[in-house]
Write a protein that holds these residues in place. Structure first.
Motif, PDB file in Angstrom:
ATOM      1  N   PRO A 193       0.668  -1.378   0.166  1.00 57.84           N
ATOM      2  CA  PRO A 193      -0.102   0.394  -0.078  1.00 57.84           C
ATOM      3  C   PRO A 193       0.664   1.347  -0.145  1.00 57.84           C
ATOM      4  O   PRO A 193       0.016   2.425  -0.274  1.00 57.84           O
ATOM      5  CB  PRO A 193      -1.043  -0.452   1.616  1.00 57.84           C
ATOM      6  N   ALA A 194       2.222   1.350   0.242  1.00 61.78           N
ATOM      7  CA  ALA A 194       3.349   2.042   0.870  1.00 61.78           C
ATOM      8  C   ALA A 194       3.678   2.950  -1.037  1.00 61.78           C
ATOM      9  O   ALA A 194       3.988   3.604  -1.620  1.00 61.78           O
ATOM     10  CB  ALA A 194       3.757   2.873   1.234  1.00 61.78           C
ATOM     11  N   GLN A 195       2.959   1.964  -1.602  1.00 64.58           N
ATOM     12  CA  GLN A 195       3.999   2.510  -3.124  1.00 64.58           C
ATOM     13  C   GLN A 195       3.067   3.236  -3.805  1.00 64.58           C
ATOM     14  O   GLN A 195       2.087   3.078  -3.974  1.00 64.58           O
ATOM     15  CB  GLN A 195       3.199   0.752  -4.132  1.00 64.58           C
ATOM     16  N   ARG A 196       3.931   4.472  -4.542  1.00 63.18           N
ATOM     17  CA  ARG A 196       3.728   5.229  -4.763  1.00 63.18           C
ATOM     18  C   ARG A 196       3.467   4.882  -6.630  1.00 63.18           C
ATOM     19  O   ARG A 196       4.162   4.414  -7.114  1.00 63.18           O
ATOM     20  CB  ARG A 196       4.290   6.743  -4.837  1.00 63.18           C
ATOM     21  N   TRP A 197       2.075   5.830  -7.350  1.00 63.95           N
ATOM     22  CA  TRP A 197       2.376   5.131  -8.757  1.00 63.95           C
ATOM     23  C   TRP A 197       1.603   6.329  -9.514  1.00 63.95           C
ATOM     24  O   TRP A 197       1.425   7.205  -8.523  1.00 63.95           O
ATOM     25  CB  TRP A 197       1.749   4.661  -8.699  1.00 63.95           C
ATOM     26  N   ILE A 198       2.000   6.497 -10.978  1.00 63.33           N
ATOM     27  CA  ILE A 198       0.396   7.802 -11.584  1.00 63.33           C
ATOM     28  C   ILE A 198       0.757   6.208 -13.250  1.00 63.33           C
ATOM     29  O   ILE A 198       0.634   6.132 -13.064  1.00 63.33           O
ATOM     30  CB  ILE A 198       2.733   8.346 -12.351  1.00 63.33           C
TER      31      ILE A 198
END
Length: 101
Positions: A52-57
């Protein structure tokens, strides 16, 4: 965007990390060692694979390919399911030198 929201066709959620000038797409390796970039079709799948901590675009696949090809990414892997577990060192802790005397 919510984990259950469908993504429009052709768009992918791309894992990123913070770089010196902004977000940078994360590159991974295939089992054969080739560089690949990954994209997910839903937030739920991204969280299941990377946490859940993974950032994404959000990027379109052609833009993702154009962005990562100069970095040596030869493939786009969509919705990878299997990931290696986090590394845990199971070796015993070294004995302090003072305890040996």
């Amino acid at each position: 965007m919510f984990p259950s929201d469908p993504l429009p066709p052709g768009l992918l959620l791309v894992p990123v990390r913070q770089g010196p000038t902004g977000c940078v797409a994360r590159l991974f390796r295939t089992p054969l060692g080739l560089r690949t970039v990954v994209g997910f079709t839903s937030e739920h799948r991204l969280i299941a694979a990377l946490g859940p901590a993974q950032r994404w675009i959000v990027l379109a696949e052609p833009a993702l390919r154009a962005l990562t090809a100069p970095l040596g990414a030869v493939a786009v892997t969509v919705d990878p399911r299997w990931t290696a577990p986090p590394f845990r060192d199971h070796r015993p802790a070294p004995t302090p030198v003072a305890a040996l005397s």
